[in-house]
Write a protein that holds these residues in place. Sequence first.
Motif, PDB file in Angstrom:
ATOM      1  N   THR A   1      22.152  -3.351  24.182  1.00 39.85           N
ATOM      2  CA  THR A   1      22.714  -3.613  22.861  1.00 39.85           C
ATOM      3  C   THR A   1      22.239  -4.960  22.346  1.00 39.85           C
ATOM      4  O   THR A   1      22.153  -5.168  21.151  1.00 39.85           O
ATOM      5  CB  THR A   1      24.244  -3.557  22.887  1.00 39.85           C
ATOM      6  N   ALA A   2      21.900  -5.856  23.262  1.00 45.11           N
ATOM      7  CA  ALA A   2      21.414  -7.173  22.838  1.00 45.11           C
ATOM      8  C   ALA A   2      20.163  -7.026  22.006  1.00 45.11           C
ATOM      9  O   ALA A   2      19.975  -7.666  20.984  1.00 45.11           O
ATOM     10  CB  ALA A   2      21.090  -8.015  24.057  1.00 45.11           C
ATOM     11  N   ALA A   3      19.303  -6.141  22.460  1.00 44.19           N
ATOM     12  CA  ALA A   3      18.024  -5.995  21.798  1.00 44.19           C
ATOM     13  C   ALA A   3      18.207  -5.518  20.366  1.00 44.19           C
ATOM     14  O   ALA A   3      17.433  -5.850  19.485  1.00 44.19           O
ATOM     15  CB  ALA A   3      17.174  -5.007  22.573  1.00 44.19           C
ATOM     16  N   ALA A   4      19.246  -4.736  20.145  1.00 45.75           N
ATOM     17  CA  ALA A   4      19.461  -4.181  18.812  1.00 45.75           C
ATOM     18  C   ALA A   4      20.408  -5.049  18.008  1.00 45.75           C
ATOM     19  O   ALA A   4      21.213  -4.558  17.237  1.00 45.75           O
ATOM     20  CB  ALA A   4      19.998  -2.767  18.918  1.00 45.75           C
ATOM     21  N   ASN A   5      20.286  -6.341  18.199  1.00 43.69           N
ATOM     22  CA  ASN A   5      21.236  -7.229  17.540  1.00 43.69           C
ATOM     23  C   ASN A   5      21.131  -7.211  16.025  1.00 43.69           C
ATOM     24  O   ASN A   5      22.047  -7.598  15.335  1.00 43.69           O
ATOM     25  CB  ASN A   5      21.056  -8.653  18.050  1.00 43.69           C
TER      26      ASN A   5
ATOM     27  N   HIS B   1      30.893  -4.544  27.864  1.00 43.49           N
ATOM     28  CA  HIS B   1      29.464  -4.370  28.090  1.00 43.49           C
ATOM     29  C   HIS B   1      28.656  -4.106  26.827  1.00 43.49           C
ATOM     30  O   HIS B   1      27.468  -4.340  26.796  1.00 43.49           O
ATOM     31  CB  HIS B   1      29.235  -3.277  29.132  1.00 43.49           C
ATOM     32  N   MET B   2      29.302  -3.571  25.816  1.00 42.33           N
ATOM     33  CA  MET B   2      28.544  -3.336  24.579  1.00 42.33           C
ATOM     34  C   MET B   2      28.647  -4.527  23.639  1.00 42.33           C
ATOM     35  O   MET B   2      27.838  -4.684  22.744  1.00 42.33           O
ATOM     36  CB  MET B   2      29.083  -2.109  23.857  1.00 42.33           C
ATOM     37  N   GLY B   3      29.677  -5.338  23.814  1.00 44.15           N
ATOM     38  CA  GLY B   3      29.918  -6.407  22.849  1.00 44.15           C
ATOM     39  C   GLY B   3      30.681  -5.858  21.665  1.00 44.15           C
ATOM     40  O   GLY B   3      30.639  -4.662  21.394  1.00 44.15           O
ATOM     41  N   ILE B   4      31.359  -6.742  20.956  1.00 41.89           N
ATOM     42  CA  ILE B   4      32.234  -6.273  19.885  1.00 41.89           C
ATOM     43  C   ILE B   4      31.471  -5.513  18.811  1.00 41.89           C
ATOM     44  O   ILE B   4      31.934  -4.522  18.272  1.00 41.89           O
ATOM     45  CB  ILE B   4      33.020  -7.447  19.261  1.00 41.89           C
ATOM     46  N   ARG B   5      30.242  -5.960  18.543  1.00 38.13           N
ATOM     47  CA  ARG B   5      29.484  -5.359  17.443  1.00 38.13           C
ATOM     48  C   ARG B   5      29.267  -3.872  17.653  1.00 38.13           C
ATOM     49  O   ARG B   5      29.420  -3.079  16.746  1.00 38.13           O
ATOM     50  CB  ARG B   5      28.143  -6.084  17.347  1.00 38.13           C
ATOM     51  N   PHE B   6      28.914  -3.491  18.890  1.00 32.91           N
ATOM     52  CA  PHE B   6      28.655  -2.082  19.150  1.00 32.91           C
ATOM     53  C   PHE B   6      29.910  -1.347  19.569  1.00 32.91           C
ATOM     54  O   PHE B   6      30.004  -0.131  19.425  1.00 32.91           O
ATOM     55  CB  PHE B   6      27.550  -1.935  20.189  1.00 32.91           C
ATOM     56  N   PHE B   7      30.876  -2.090  20.069  1.00 30.59           N
ATOM     57  CA  PHE B   7      32.139  -1.451  20.439  1.00 30.59           C
ATOM     58  C   PHE B   7      32.807  -0.840  19.213  1.00 30.59           C
ATOM     59  O   PHE B   7      33.486   0.187  19.307  1.00 30.59           O
ATOM     60  CB  PHE B   7      33.063  -2.484  21.094  1.00 30.59           C
ATOM     61  N   ILE B   8      32.597  -1.462  18.067  1.00 28.96           N
ATOM     62  CA  ILE B   8      33.208  -0.956  16.834  1.00 28.96           C
ATOM     63  C   ILE B   8      32.793   0.490  16.571  1.00 28.96           C
ATOM     64  O   ILE B   8      33.572   1.278  16.042  1.00 28.96           O
ATOM     65  CB  ILE B   8      32.787  -1.869  15.646  1.00 28.96           C
ATOM     66  N   VAL B   9      31.572   0.855  16.956  1.00 23.40           N
ATOM     67  CA  VAL B   9      31.085   2.209  16.669  1.00 23.40           C
ATOM     68  C   VAL B   9      31.896   3.269  17.430  1.00 23.40           C
ATOM     69  O   VAL B   9      32.495   4.145  16.813  1.00 23.40           O
ATOM     70  CB  VAL B   9      29.571   2.328  16.938  1.00 23.40           C
TER      71      VAL B   9
ATOM     72  N   ALA C   1      23.174   1.816  10.535  1.00 21.09           N
ATOM     73  CA  ALA C   1      22.676   3.195  10.576  1.00 21.09           C
ATOM     74  C   ALA C   1      23.683   4.089  11.289  1.00 21.09           C
ATOM     75  O   ALA C   1      23.991   5.188  10.850  1.00 21.09           O
ATOM     76  CB  ALA C   1      21.333   3.238  11.296  1.00 21.09           C
ATOM     77  N   TRP C   2      24.228   3.600  12.395  1.00 28.27           N
ATOM     78  CA  TRP C   2      25.228   4.360  13.142  1.00 28.27           C
ATOM     79  C   TRP C   2      26.433   4.667  12.276  1.00 28.27           C
ATOM     80  O   TRP C   2      26.894   5.800  12.196  1.00 28.27           O
ATOM     81  CB  TRP C   2      25.692   3.574  14.365  1.00 28.27           C
ATOM     82  N   VAL C   3      26.945   3.609  11.645  1.00 30.15           N
ATOM     83  CA  VAL C   3      28.159   3.772  10.867  1.00 30.15           C
ATOM     84  C   VAL C   3      27.938   4.779   9.748  1.00 30.15           C
ATOM     85  O   VAL C   3      28.733   5.699   9.540  1.00 30.15           O
ATOM     86  CB  VAL C   3      28.626   2.423  10.298  1.00 30.15           C
TER      87      VAL C   3
ATOM     88  N   VAL D   1      28.616   8.823  21.053  1.00 30.19           N
ATOM     89  CA  VAL D   1      28.890   7.383  21.182  1.00 30.19           C
ATOM     90  C   VAL D   1      29.816   7.049  22.342  1.00 30.19           C
ATOM     91  O   VAL D   1      29.926   5.882  22.722  1.00 30.19           O
ATOM     92  CB  VAL D   1      29.453   6.769  19.879  1.00 30.19           C
ATOM     93  N   THR D   2      30.512   8.045  22.891  1.00 24.58           N
ATOM     94  CA  THR D   2      31.298   7.735  24.089  1.00 24.58           C
ATOM     95  C   THR D   2      30.649   8.273  25.353  1.00 24.58           C
ATOM     96  O   THR D   2      30.941   7.793  26.434  1.00 24.58           O
ATOM     97  CB  THR D   2      32.737   8.283  23.989  1.00 24.58           C
TER      98      THR D   2
END
Lengths: 405, 122, 129, 114
Positions: free
Chosen positions: B10-14, A74-82, B21-23, A354-355
Amino acid sequence: MKKWAELALGVVTSMGGFLEVGSIATGVQGGASFGFQLGWALLLGTICLAILMEATGRLAAVSGRSYADLLREHMGIRFFIVPLVAVLIPSFLVLVSEIGGVAIALQMATGIAFRWWAIPIALVGWFLLWRGTFSIVEQGTAMLGLVSLVFLVAVFKMHPEWSAIGAGLVPSRPDNDKAKYWYLAVSILGASISPYLYLFYSAGALEDGWTIKYLNVNRITAGVGNLFGGGLALMVLVGSAIVFMPRNIQVDAYEQISLVLATPLGRGGFVLFLVTLFITCFGATVEITLANAYLLAQGFGWPWSENMKPAKDARFATTYTVVILLACIPIALGADPLKLTNISMVISAASLPVTVIPLLVLMNDERVMTTHSNGWLGNIALGSIAILAVALFVLAAPLYHLGGG
Amino acid sequence: MPLPTLAHLTAAANGPRAHRAWVSAVLCVTLATMGCAKKDYKSETGRTRAWTATLELARQQHGLRATNDAVTRQLLDRAIEARAKEEPLLAHYAKSDSERVAARGVLDSLQQQIRQLEQATR
Amino acid sequence: MKDGLDLRHDVQDAQLVDRNSENIGRCDALMLELRDGKPPRVATIVIGGAARNERIGRWMTGLARLFHGRGDGSDGVSRVPFSAMKTVGDTIQLDVRRGELPSEHVEQWLAEHFVCRIPGAQGKKERRK
Amino acid sequence: MSREVALHHLLGRTVRDPNGRKVGRIEELRARIELQEARSDYVVAEFHVGSFGAIEGLAGAHFARLLLHRLGRLAPYTSHSIPWDRIDLSDPRNPRTRDSLEELKAKSAASGSA
């Protein structure tokens, strides 16, 4: 009948698995410095953990999928990494601390320095993972973990003022040493609400084949089991408060903690403390190692199960092998286990948002939860935890600076 | 209107910025936590006195045979280590003569406990 | 099956399984074919490799380059035509065999060269009741 | 002539109308099965373009929005379902609708999905 057995097993599992290096160390430090006054942090942490575990367990039972799996999808890989990184780093540090806890228990029993025990512990833990099934790993260690009930016995023997303990369950401001007080509150919360716990729990629900019929088992396991476990952790804090606080003993080393049980219970208490430290930390060691492997395998879609032969899920088996072997290195090099524990608990607390926040969203997604999505009460509860998590994220580092170390 | 899901949000924040920033926030917290607690005269005398009290309790439990020799010895080692660390710290933080005298006293009573426990274990 | 597929929600990042329902990774990228005068066609599912790194971020691409050096990033990438899709649900089943996929080479390599060299890798584990 | 584009390169892109005004960002692509003689393909039928750019990635905003919505439809979220042939992807980095923002709004209102 079978249902009752399952409920009892669930409760015993969460209770016996509750104590570990973090809850023992933070509880003892809190009790020694502030008496019963920090009981509320433990109560709050336990309630938060129960709510988070109930939610992730329900998620798994309803959707048939683990929390990590759904996070990735649901988050996609990009945000899952966080969340992936934010869970892997603290849980690795906690893992190192747990190995340190087992090693210290062995050092106290034998007199052989803890660093020599690190590699043997990792190998035994690895062997259990390699050959054992999920129920052996989870329930086996939790059953043995019931030895931690000795803290309850010790507290009863010292006849504490129960009303004073009760008063500690209500938050209050400290008279002095404010920074240390809030730092200890944060580390107690961090020790109670570790992300690995609910990630492990949701994967475990699938390993045990939970379906929608298990919602009640989930509720009782997460609720009652954790409250009992939290009660035990409270006994650690209370015991330390009674033994250490009047003597003005601050806790700087694990060896001091053995005196909490030796004082009221004599040699038997001392031995049982070593056994408790050994078993609970060892149980947590294998569980965290597995939790890391679950997180990676589910996130990247590899085959995974502790019930499969390692040859059938090679990446999963390799992951836990590498993780547990890496984690024993800092201890083998002589890192101070108590300092490490304290740092890990604070980082763990800081990693919560984040979780927790994505869980709040997933629990309201009707495509995932069908008719079992969160009601308003569940949303208020999870929402409050999310706010608490953000507060911990912001406050953890400054408080560690001011009050920790 | 469909309710937004995690994917929508999360799509919107692509854009890569939000992510970075998070990292970096996580990294900052990790690095910042590597610091150390505030130390002063009061905290260090407290710490030294705590070791004195620990050894007193340890000697008592050792006498009752409640603990084993290994732990008693480890506590002793830890206390000796702590005393060696606190001595220069207290010399540094003690600002007045009265503080210096008091610090001396605190260190001496720890030394006395160390000696007594050493004798008890012999 | 419901009316239509939401490519982001139902397909991208979904768990993929092979003919025998074994996990074979996730849909790391989905390629569309843009055609003149015709609707874009859902062409290929990509598993692993450069597409995944690129989605994670530029830092990941850089990191991968650091480790793999000169490779063109096509190693270990599976490109499965979308027509191989059998069912969509919680997981997406593809009409492929796990052994045929380049992205599964790591798994096979680890099984052969690491896991199976350790005693007990093939030993019995009880199935749960 | 055909070109390949990755789904994740389209998602999140800002869509503009012929006058250069912002319609929203691409949030979802809906595909439908297209039956042919030899085989059947999935093809993209419509694009969902929404205004989530305004509250980027704030998961918590879900509840804020839900609340606003209940409190009288104050939520600033708008979305359009645009059929594949009403969107110009000749430059996939800069997708453009073939209808103006007003026409899109009228269509959305007509289909009752605003």
